[in-house]
Design a protein around this motif. Structure first.
Motif, PDB file in Angstrom:
ATOM      1  N   GLN A 161       0.048  -5.466  -7.996  1.00  0.00           N
ATOM      2  CA  GLN A 161      -0.351  -4.552  -7.087  1.00  0.00           C
ATOM      3  C   GLN A 161      -1.890  -3.866  -7.500  1.00  0.00           C
ATOM      4  O   GLN A 161      -2.508  -3.653  -6.553  1.00  0.00           O
ATOM      5  CB  GLN A 161       0.578  -3.469  -6.647  1.00  0.00           C
ATOM      6  N   TYR A 178      -1.150   3.741  -3.829  1.00  0.00           N
ATOM      7  CA  TYR A 178      -2.675   3.197  -4.153  1.00  0.00           C
ATOM      8  C   TYR A 178      -3.563   3.898  -3.368  1.00  0.00           C
ATOM      9  O   TYR A 178      -4.804   4.204  -3.707  1.00  0.00           O
ATOM     10  CB  TYR A 178      -2.505   1.803  -4.112  1.00  0.00           C
ATOM     11  N   SER A 179      -3.249   4.287  -2.069  1.00  0.00           N
ATOM     12  CA  SER A 179      -4.486   4.660  -1.016  1.00  0.00           C
ATOM     13  C   SER A 179      -4.473   6.012  -1.531  1.00  0.00           C
ATOM     14  O   SER A 179      -5.811   6.521  -1.704  1.00  0.00           O
ATOM     15  CB  SER A 179      -3.691   4.827   0.270  1.00  0.00           C
ATOM     16  N   SER A 207      -6.007  -8.329   5.716  1.00  0.00           N
ATOM     17  CA  SER A 207      -4.825  -8.611   5.193  1.00  0.00           C
ATOM     18  C   SER A 207      -3.689  -8.712   6.594  1.00  0.00           C
ATOM     19  O   SER A 207      -2.541  -8.721   6.538  1.00  0.00           O
ATOM     20  CB  SER A 207      -4.109  -7.612   4.471  1.00  0.00           C
ATOM     21  N   LYS A 263       4.895   2.148  -3.382  1.00  0.00           N
ATOM     22  CA  LYS A 263       4.441   1.983  -1.982  1.00  0.00           C
ATOM     23  C   LYS A 263       2.716   1.953  -1.739  1.00  0.00           C
ATOM     24  O   LYS A 263       2.140   2.467  -2.672  1.00  0.00           O
ATOM     25  CB  LYS A 263       4.908   3.556  -1.156  1.00  0.00           C
ATOM     26  N   THR A 264       2.321   1.274  -0.718  1.00  0.00           N
ATOM     27  CA  THR A 264       0.823   1.239  -0.721  1.00  0.00           C
ATOM     28  C   THR A 264       0.389   2.572  -0.732  1.00  0.00           C
ATOM     29  O   THR A 264      -0.864   2.840  -0.927  1.00  0.00           O
ATOM     30  CB  THR A 264       0.566   0.489   0.588  1.00  0.00           C
TER      31      THR A 264
END
Length: 509
Positions: A485, A400-401, A69, A396-397
């Motif tokens: 997402q 998901y992390s 990415s 916010k990513t």
């Protein structure tokens, strides 16, 4: 048979502590004792149970290669963030909950007369307009903030996000007592029962959880089902090798109160701090809001002034303000000054993030800038678990992390249990994994016991939160960007499931 009265402040927990957890049959006992001012004024609080929680932080690997990415891989920070949490004994926790309930009512009634009523959003039940008994959460508060920015896109805006350094650990005891008394009865002194509760927080006594475990690990109290009647449970003592196995063994207490007071008083430590209150009690959050009353008033008065006409919101120790660009320097200066002078707290420069929102090349954009030099950074506004770049808002990513790391740990644990545990068969228990990490367990619903409704709810999983956020932000984003997402989560789950099944099959051959 007389029906037991329900109280909103009675909340049963099952964590192991000194003494056994309370049950519904104890409600009348709680009522008779906790609601008696004279008894609380003389109450002897048990020590808190102290636990240090380390929160792993991940940072971009500036020396590594870019991933698919075109982003840097992330590595674990050298120093994880440590949070000092204190758990009250089960009975004392109900006392804190009761006084939190009483103070919250007084505080919320007071806020209704203030201009900053809608700006203070943490630890409060803020009802959704037009929906009775439905309350807002961080999704709604983030949306309100971003909506203000979007609605004022005809102006050049500065957004300032800051958080107070060591908030709960730094509360000034004199200010706390003063504001507590002011909210409760409009005076400068606390009633004897309130003062007793106040003293238990500022002159805190506690026991380190690791020490307590080592002292009692050979005889931990657990709760088990009887063989002949699975619906009936019994308690007994059992040795447990490691603290992380307490939950698996359904541990309910390290020891009973009498045994601790007789044999383990030497484990108690007393705080030497002249500031702060323990983070973890039901009352701590309410007191934190009460403590900030004068600060909130000053900030709101500034934000509402004719020169500003901006936006202010505070979620515990996280605060955000939106001001016209020409007010940027004054706003930052004023916020730091008020935190220092009114609240006797501190906001470090590195705890302050400054963002610019303006039209560029026909689009409304937002990005972080360096507070001193004004140089643009390649970061967008982050607030309450969301990020907003002027065009769309996303989760916010980091959220998901964290979800993916939890999934990996759960599969690793499932594999270990399948291979090594004597109490399980040789198959991975898939149902719990599907329920925790896929859409199959994402539905929120009230739990039924046969045909009868219970008081318990299945709150779903992280994907439930994603769906709720997507619905809330759908109109704002003009689409399902938030839901998109999560499109890779099903594939990740199936990869982990396939790998787990293959590993178990190899070992069991």
């Amino acid at each position: 048979m007389k029906k037991v009265e329900e109280h909103p402040w009675i909340k049963f927990k099952k964590y192991p502590h000194i003494g056994f957890p309370l049950e519904r049959k104890d409600i009348s006992k709680l009522e008779g004792y906790i609601m008696d001012d004279a008894k609380i004024a003389k109450h002897s609080f048990l020590p808190f149970l102290h636990r240090t929680i380390f929160q792993r932080k991940f940072r971009a690997n500036t020396e590594g290669l870019l991933n698919k990415s075109k982003k840097r891989t992330r590595v674990k920070a050298i120093r994880p963030k440590a949070r000092e949490i204190y758990f009250a004994s089960h009975f004392d926790a109900q006392i804190y909950s009761y006084y939190s309930y009483l103070l919250s009512k007084k505080y919320n009634d007071l806020l209704k007369t203030k201009s900053f009523d809608k700006s203070i959003v943490a630890y409060r039940k803020v009802e959704i307009e037009g929906k009775k008994n439905k309350h807002k959460c961080n999704i709604d508060f983030a949306l309100e903030t971003f909506q203000f920015i979007k609605d004022n896109n005809d102006r050049e805006l500065t957004v300032i996000v800051a958080d107070v350094t060591k908030f709960f650990d730094s509360l000034d005891h004199k200010i706390l007592k003063q504001k507590w008394a002011e909210v409760w009865n409009g005076s400068k002194t606390l009633p004897k029962d309130h003062y007793r509760v106040y003293k238990s927080l500022i002159d805190m006594r506690y026991v380190n959880e690791n020490l307590l475990f080592r002292n009692y690990k050979d005889r931990i109290w657990i709760k088990t089902k009887t063989e002949n009647n699975p619906k009936k449970a019994r308690i007994r003592q059992k040795p447990i090798k490691r603290k992380q196995f307490l939950k698996d063994n359904n541990a309910i207490a390290y020891c009973d109160k009498t045994e601790f007071l007789k044999n383990s008083l030497h484990l108690i430590s007393k705080t030497t701090k002249t500031k702060g209150i323990p983070q973890g009690t039901a009352l701590s959050a309410t007191l934190a809001n009460i403590y900030m009353l004068d600060f909130d008033k000053e900030v709101q008065d500034y934000i509402d002034s004719d020169a500003v006409k901006g936006f202010y919101q505070r979620y515990s120790d996280d605060l955000i303000i939106v001001v016209p660009r020409e007010q940027q320097v004054e706003a930052i200066k004023r916020i730091r000054s008020l935190v220092k002078d009114k609240a006797k707290l501190e906001i470090h420069a590195d705890k302050t993030k400054v963002y610019h929102f303006q039209h560029e090349q026909g689009k409304f954009k937002g990005y972080e800038i360096d507070e001193v030099t004004g140089v643009k950074k390649n970061k967008t506004l982050e607030y309450l678990g969301f990020e907003y770049n002027g065009q769309r808002a996303l989760i916010k990513t980091a959220g998901y992390s964290k979800f993916n790391r939890s999934m990996k740990r759960a599969f690793k644990r499932a594999i270990s249990l399948t291979i090594n545990a004597d109490t399980t068969d040789d198959k991975i228990h898939k149902n719990s994994l599907f329920k925790r990490f896929t859409y199959k367990g994402a539905k929120r619903r009230q739990i039924f016991n046969g045909k009868t409704k219970t008081t318990r709810y299945d709150w779903g999983n992280y994907l439930s939160y994603v769906e709720k956020a997507n619905v809330s932000f759908n109109e704002f984003n003009d689409g399902n960007q938030i839901k998109r997402q999560s499109r890779k989560s099903w594939g990740r789950f199936n990869e982990l499931m396939s790998g787990a099944l293959e590993k178990v099959a190899r070992v069991k051959r």
